[in-house]
Scaffold this motif. Structure first.
Motif, short mmCIF file in Angstrom:
data_model
loop_
_atom_site.label_atom_id
_atom_site.label_comp_id
_atom_site.label_asym_id
_atom_site.label_seq_id
_atom_site.Cartn_x
_atom_site.Cartn_y
_atom_site.Cartn_z
N ALA B 163 -4.76 10.64 32.77
CA ALA B 163 -3.85 9.60 32.20
C ALA B 163 -2.34 10.35 32.08
O ALA B 163 -1.34 9.52 32.66
CB ALA B 163 -4.14 9.73 30.81
N THR B 178 -9.81 2.46 29.63
CA THR B 178 -10.94 3.32 30.43
C THR B 178 -12.41 3.02 29.82
O THR B 178 -12.56 2.37 29.15
CB THR B 178 -10.60 4.97 30.01
OG1 THR B 178 -11.35 5.03 28.79
CG2 THR B 178 -9.35 5.16 29.81
N LEU B 185 -13.22 11.03 28.43
CA LEU B 185 -12.26 10.37 29.28
C LEU B 185 -11.31 9.57 28.07
O LEU B 185 -10.24 9.78 28.10
CB LEU B 185 -12.79 9.52 30.13
CG LEU B 185 -11.81 8.74 31.02
CD1 LEU B 185 -10.89 9.62 31.94
CD2 LEU B 185 -12.37 7.75 31.93
N LEU B 186 -12.07 9.03 27.33
CA LEU B 186 -11.12 8.03 26.07
C LEU B 186 -10.37 8.93 25.60
O LEU B 186 -9.12 8.55 25.20
CB LEU B 186 -12.24 7.08 25.56
CG LEU B 186 -11.49 6.19 24.49
CD1 LEU B 186 -10.48 5.42 25.28
CD2 LEU B 186 -12.39 5.09 23.82
N THR B 189 -7.65 10.53 27.31
CA THR B 189 -6.49 9.47 27.59
C THR B 189 -5.65 9.11 26.39
O THR B 189 -4.47 9.15 26.70
CB THR B 189 -7.06 8.30 28.03
OG1 THR B 189 -7.89 8.49 29.35
CG2 THR B 189 -6.33 7.25 28.21
N ALA B 204 -10.52 0.75 25.20
CA ALA B 204 -11.86 1.08 26.18
C ALA B 204 -12.80 -0.06 26.34
O ALA B 204 -12.79 -1.15 25.54
CB ALA B 204 -12.76 2.33 25.50
N VAL B 303 -8.35 2.97 34.54
CA VAL B 303 -8.83 3.96 35.15
C VAL B 303 -10.31 3.61 35.82
O VAL B 303 -11.38 3.28 35.14
CB VAL B 303 -8.98 5.27 34.12
CG1 VAL B 303 -9.54 6.39 34.67
CG2 VAL B 303 -7.78 5.57 33.46
N SER B 305 -13.45 5.33 36.90
CA SER B 305 -13.89 6.81 36.62
C SER B 305 -14.58 7.41 37.55
O SER B 305 -14.90 8.57 37.66
CB SER B 305 -14.62 6.67 35.29
OG SER B 305 -15.80 5.72 35.51
#
Lengths: 316, 316
Positions: B163, B178, B185-186, B189, B204, B303, B305
């Motif tokens: 991010a 995301t 990841l979330l 970010t 998300a 994103v 992933s």
């Protein structure tokens, strides 16, 4: 009859003409493929070009070179492949009609793609004669301007712009390799290399089942493509006198690869590079993977020509 | 017990730490998808990251943060997914051992991928208890350092670097979306957005068949993932207290999508963007495609992933 061959000035003019309309496609590298070939490979991703193929460069180059009066009558071609889609979008982008003569045997997915870009499809019987006669009638009826898929200096100049970008963005290369079908991409690449990367050798690859270009170059006489048999459906056509003249002058070699080698290369690109490419696009990579001893230690540009593929095909 | 939450300084330090080892992945745009959503979408292509997933960022962040003595004893994890591959390559890159506990039921393709990166695979029965006991034994026997797939501040900081790059390269965004599985990841970010793109909302998406994160956020209580059922095999896990705390603080909403919507989004990405992505990667795009009225007119970062997919699966 004299043949018009584009020069580097024509490529540079084409690049200026098409720049607002095409993607400057990215270069991608892959450590796994470098390790497998022993070479340093730089991939020019024309599968990420608009309409999914380099053909959009040549089509845009031709369409944007027309004067307004000619353009207003539209453009026409006979093709069921990437050139038809490319010309259709190039015409729509300029706001002019496109007429595409397509055999009734063409798959629905290709008809839908061309129709989706707003072109008018004119069906014909699936013979060369019917195709040419139908195209002649369409041109006579509409006044549309015929844009050949590769035997056209404006198209060749447009295809050569991918190599102009490759040489600008990649730095020094020992060699560049492209697929060869009708020879538009290869001859455009060769012209770019001669003037922009003089130390860089130009090679092409084609399927064993459609090896007319390799035989033409080896024998010094243009051999037409007869009954080609390969999964590389973008590489079935023959060279023209024009593309053959450029290739004879500037191309070092054309190598052939089996369809099995193409499938293996396809799988590597999907699995390792995470890119969708069409079989025709990976003949160059297949050639490098099967000739490790010849390529190890070299820095090589590889043009991925397109990514238009029927996802339901059971290649894997 | 206090929970350590990484801050923006930790993300910036992680970015410096991993920069020599990871790809700065490209941003890609697609006119067709912009037209279909009415939004302006900017895709961050972590499917083009090494090992084919953003997980390589977090694993590298953790491995490169170890002191030499700790690192020398190696790293360990229990996973059969992208984190296992990511940790294996991150360990090999640092020249240390990796131990991966993997259920005997894991597909051969996943075992081969991990083994291909040089890790030692320790098989266990396919139960959570067996997995945890086997990991504990491996750690006790080898002295290896356990790296959790997401419940680790160094891992979260590493995932957040995607991010950081997105905000640097894309310019102003109204929102970013995301996938969410365990929430690494979330939450990374979200931390990046708060500090680097304060006007940008964070969303998300997750599959309907594994909607524990959406229910947790809506209810304000961490709900574990029980018997998840979805083709998105990267999104089966539950949030941790740590990722849930970050998500509650900074995430505006979590939307759910059907597996059918995921397959449609997959097809569009393959056909129109020519990118290989895994089902888990496109839940965000699927969410946007099914919520046109909410997203039209916005500029949104999406994103992708990962791209690790079994090509023989009959999705299309």
């Amino acid at each position: 009859m004299a043949i018009t061959i584009p020069g580097i000035d024509d490529l540079l003019a084409a690049h200026d003409r098409i720049r607002p309309f095409v993607h400057r496609t990215p270069l991608v590298t892959c450590e796994t493929l470098d390790r497998m070939t022993g070479a340093e490979l730089v991939f020019k991703c024309e599968n990420l070009q608009k309409v999914g193929a380099f053909k959009y460069r040549g089509a845009t180059s031709a369409v944007q070179s027309l004067d307004d009066a000619t353009a207003a009558r539209g453009v026409a071609t006979h093709s069921s492949g990437n050139h038809a889609q490319a010309l259709s979008l190039a015409a729509r982008t300029r706001g002019i009609p496109a007429y595409v003569v397509m055999p009734t045997s063409a798959p629905a997915v290709k008809r839908d793609a061309v129709a989706g870009y707003g072109a008018e499809i004119i069906p014909c019987e699936p013979t060369l004669q019917a195709r040419e006669e139908t195209l002649a009638r369409v041109v006579a009826d509409t006044g549309a301007h015929f844009v050949h898929p590769y035997d056209d200096p404006r198209v060749i100049a447009g295809q050569g712009t991918a190599a102009l970008e490759l040489f600008e963005d990649a730095g020094p290369l020992d060699a560049v390799i492209t697929p060869v079908g009708g020879g538009g991409l290869l001859s455009g690449t060769a012209i770019a290399a001669v003037h922009r990367a003089p130390g860089c050798r130009v090679y092409a690859a084609e399927p064993e089942g459609a090896d007319d270009a390799a035989r033409s170059l080896a024998g010094g006489v243009l051999v037409p493509s007869v009954d080609p048999d390969t999964i590389c459906d973008g590489l079935l056509t023959s060279l023209s006198e024009r593309t053959f003249a450029i290739i004879r002058a500037h191309v070092t070699g054309i190598v052939t690869v089996s369809d099995d080698a193409v499938v293996q290369a396809l799988r590597l690109v999907y699995e390792r590079m995470k890119l969708v490419v069409e079989p025709s696009a990976v003949v160059g990579l297949a050639a490098l993977l099967t000739r490790r001893e010849a390529v190890a230690g070299r820095r090589i540009g590889v043009v991925f020509s397109g990514g238009n593929v029927d996802l339901s095909r059971p290649w894997f």
